[in-house]
Motif scaffolding. Structure first.
Motif, mmCIF file in Angstrom:
data_model
loop_
_atom_site.group_PDB
_atom_site.id
_atom_site.type_symbol
_atom_site.label_atom_id
_atom_site.label_comp_id
_atom_site.label_asym_id
_atom_site.label_seq_id
_atom_site.Cartn_x
_atom_site.Cartn_y
_atom_site.Cartn_z
ATOM 1 N N THR A 242 0.891 -1.203 -0.101
ATOM 2 C CA THR A 242 0.100 -0.109 0.040
ATOM 3 C C THR A 242 0.711 1.139 -0.056
ATOM 4 O O THR A 242 0.549 2.210 -0.607
ATOM 5 C CB THR A 242 -0.944 0.019 1.317
ATOM 6 N N LEU A 243 1.983 1.242 0.541
ATOM 7 C CA LEU A 243 2.744 2.339 0.987
ATOM 8 C C LEU A 243 3.618 2.736 -0.526
ATOM 9 O O LEU A 243 3.703 3.627 -0.896
ATOM 10 C CB LEU A 243 3.594 2.354 2.057
ATOM 11 N N VAL A 244 3.916 1.434 -1.078
ATOM 12 C CA VAL A 244 4.896 1.475 -2.261
ATOM 13 C C VAL A 244 3.643 2.227 -3.332
ATOM 14 O O VAL A 244 4.336 2.991 -4.120
ATOM 15 C CB VAL A 244 5.341 0.079 -2.604
ATOM 16 N N ARG A 245 2.550 1.699 -3.290
ATOM 17 C CA ARG A 245 1.816 2.032 -4.377
ATOM 18 C C ARG A 245 1.562 3.578 -4.148
ATOM 19 O O ARG A 245 1.344 4.411 -5.023
ATOM 20 C CB ARG A 245 0.281 1.401 -4.320
ATOM 21 N N HIS A 246 1.394 4.000 -2.911
ATOM 22 C CA HIS A 246 1.233 5.620 -2.587
ATOM 23 C C HIS A 246 2.309 6.127 -3.057
ATOM 24 O O HIS A 246 2.105 7.264 -3.888
ATOM 25 C CB HIS A 246 1.096 5.787 -1.157
ATOM 26 N N LEU A 247 3.653 5.807 -3.001
ATOM 27 C CA LEU A 247 4.870 6.607 -3.458
ATOM 28 C C LEU A 247 4.625 6.777 -4.891
ATOM 29 O O LEU A 247 4.911 7.672 -5.549
ATOM 30 C CB LEU A 247 5.993 5.624 -2.929
ATOM 31 N N LEU A 248 4.351 5.674 -5.581
ATOM 32 C CA LEU A 248 4.312 5.514 -7.137
ATOM 33 C C LEU A 248 3.205 6.502 -7.780
ATOM 34 O O LEU A 248 3.486 7.085 -8.774
ATOM 35 C CB LEU A 248 4.023 4.195 -7.774
ATOM 36 N N SER A 249 2.565 6.520 -6.836
ATOM 37 C CA SER A 249 1.469 7.792 -7.348
ATOM 38 C C SER A 249 1.625 9.170 -7.283
ATOM 39 O O SER A 249 0.838 10.062 -7.680
ATOM 40 C CB SER A 249 0.035 7.541 -6.686
ATOM 41 N N ASP B 255 -0.713 4.060 11.764
ATOM 42 C CA ASP B 255 -1.869 4.937 11.242
ATOM 43 C C ASP B 255 -1.225 5.187 9.571
ATOM 44 O O ASP B 255 -0.261 5.673 9.463
ATOM 45 C CB ASP B 255 -1.425 6.446 11.968
ATOM 46 N N LEU B 256 -1.970 4.878 8.697
ATOM 47 C CA LEU B 256 -1.746 4.721 7.394
ATOM 48 C C LEU B 256 -1.439 6.098 6.924
ATOM 49 O O LEU B 256 -0.461 6.164 6.119
ATOM 50 C CB LEU B 256 -2.943 3.918 6.547
ATOM 51 N N GLU B 257 -2.091 7.006 7.044
ATOM 52 C CA GLU B 257 -1.928 8.447 6.455
ATOM 53 C C GLU B 257 -0.526 8.883 6.881
ATOM 54 O O GLU B 257 0.235 9.592 6.214
ATOM 55 C CB GLU B 257 -2.905 9.302 6.965
ATOM 56 N N LYS B 258 -0.257 8.810 8.342
ATOM 57 C CA LYS B 258 0.895 9.070 8.766
ATOM 58 C C LYS B 258 2.029 8.412 8.167
ATOM 59 O O LYS B 258 3.323 8.980 7.885
ATOM 60 C CB LYS B 258 0.911 8.897 10.320
ATOM 61 N N ALA B 259 1.981 7.029 8.121
ATOM 62 C CA ALA B 259 3.112 6.285 7.350
ATOM 63 C C ALA B 259 3.267 6.630 5.806
ATOM 64 O O ALA B 259 4.220 6.744 5.213
ATOM 65 C CB ALA B 259 2.685 4.924 7.484
ATOM 66 N N LYS B 260 2.183 7.260 5.206
ATOM 67 C CA LYS B 260 2.096 7.562 3.849
ATOM 68 C C LYS B 260 3.200 9.028 3.750
ATOM 69 O O LYS B 260 3.969 9.021 2.751
ATOM 70 C CB LYS B 260 0.893 7.868 3.321
ATOM 71 N N GLN C 215 8.310 11.749 2.688
ATOM 72 C CA GLN C 215 9.161 12.412 3.492
ATOM 73 C C GLN C 215 10.689 12.003 3.201
ATOM 74 O O GLN C 215 11.801 12.602 2.824
ATOM 75 C CB GLN C 215 8.969 12.897 4.732
ATOM 76 N N GLN C 216 10.756 10.854 3.540
ATOM 77 C CA GLN C 216 11.984 10.012 3.555
ATOM 78 C C GLN C 216 12.639 9.863 2.140
ATOM 79 O O GLN C 216 13.733 10.188 2.171
ATOM 80 C CB GLN C 216 11.891 8.642 4.258
ATOM 81 N N VAL C 217 11.676 9.375 1.265
ATOM 82 C CA VAL C 217 12.180 9.427 -0.222
ATOM 83 C C VAL C 217 12.614 10.695 -0.640
ATOM 84 O O VAL C 217 13.818 10.579 -1.257
ATOM 85 C CB VAL C 217 11.306 8.564 -1.013
ATOM 86 N N GLN C 218 11.776 11.536 -0.530
ATOM 87 C CA GLN C 218 12.223 13.092 -1.289
ATOM 88 C C GLN C 218 13.462 13.561 -0.464
ATOM 89 O O GLN C 218 14.375 14.064 -1.079
ATOM 90 C CB GLN C 218 11.135 13.927 -1.071
ATOM 91 N N ALA C 219 13.761 13.544 0.888
ATOM 92 C CA ALA C 219 14.858 13.994 1.243
ATOM 93 C C ALA C 219 16.173 13.196 1.015
ATOM 94 O O ALA C 219 17.435 13.701 0.778
ATOM 95 C CB ALA C 219 14.617 13.612 3.072
ATOM 96 N N PHE C 220 16.217 11.760 0.607
ATOM 97 C CA PHE C 220 17.087 10.978 0.233
ATOM 98 C C PHE C 220 17.489 11.362 -1.100
ATOM 99 O O PHE C 220 18.743 11.351 -1.771
ATOM 100 C CB PHE C 220 16.725 9.411 0.519
#
Length: 189
Positions: free
Chosen positions: A19-26, A171-176, A181-186
């Motif tokens: 679910t988190l991976v799909r969110h990132l790809l969107s 908390d799904l929204e918090k995890a999303k 944030q982690q990906v953009q920072a890296f």
């Protein structure tokens, strides 16, 4: 070929990783999904080259001997999963950073080979009880399969400290928000 960043997502089954991976790809982030190779048979509505690269066991072993994998693992007896080097190159050639949804051992092997370019994120369920409830709530697995996944989760959770960051998915929204944030920072580091 310009090399991009690599983002490894690993977690026990039922943690919400996909679910988190799909969110990132969107998101509006130049990410591409690394399609794993497997020696298992295609299931249901799966599509070759979209869900997996389906290889026969002999084809998979041939690619191992050709050193064509960044990582691979015999996850179940006679069933291999792995990441082809050509998959990373394909995405880098498209100008994208590579996103992996992968088992813990494979994820750490990628991090070992590309230590400066890889952010390894471990997605953790709030508790083992929550994990069990999520797996049962899917209604897609036999009791035996659920037990196998829970036993495997125990081992996988022990690898969490070896990852760059652990995101507890309570908390799904918090995890999303946290993964974005982690990906953009890296990417910007």
């Amino acid at each position: 070929m310009k090399q991009g960043k690599l983002f490894v997502f690993s977690a026990p089954s039922g943690s919400g990783k996909t679910t988190l991976v799909r969110h990132l790809l969107s998101q509006e982030i130049p990410l591409g999904f690394s399609i794993s190779a497997t020696s298992r048979k295609l299931r249901g509505t799966e599509i070759e080259g979209t869900d997996y690269h389906f290889l026969s066991l002999s084809e998979f072993k041939q690619k191992i001997s050709e050193n064509a994998f960044v990582e691979y693992e015999e996850v179940y007896a006679g069933v291999f999963y792995g990441t082809l080097k050509s998959e990373i190159e394909r995405l880098w050639n498209e100008g994208k950073h590579v996103l992996f949804d992968i088992d813990v051992k494979g994820g750490l092997r990628i991090k070992d080979q590309y230590p400066e370019q890889t952010l390894a994120l471990f997605i953790q369920p709030p508790s083992k009880k929550d994990l069990e409830l999520r797996l049962r709530g899917r209604g897609t697995e036999t009791e035996e399969a659920i037990q196998t996944r829970l036993d495997r989760a125990e081992e996988e959770l022990s690898f969490a400290p070896k990852f760059d960051a652990v995101i507890v998915n309570d908390d799904l929204e918090k995890a999303k928000n946290e993964v974005v944030q982690q990906v953009q920072a890296f990417i910007n580091s």
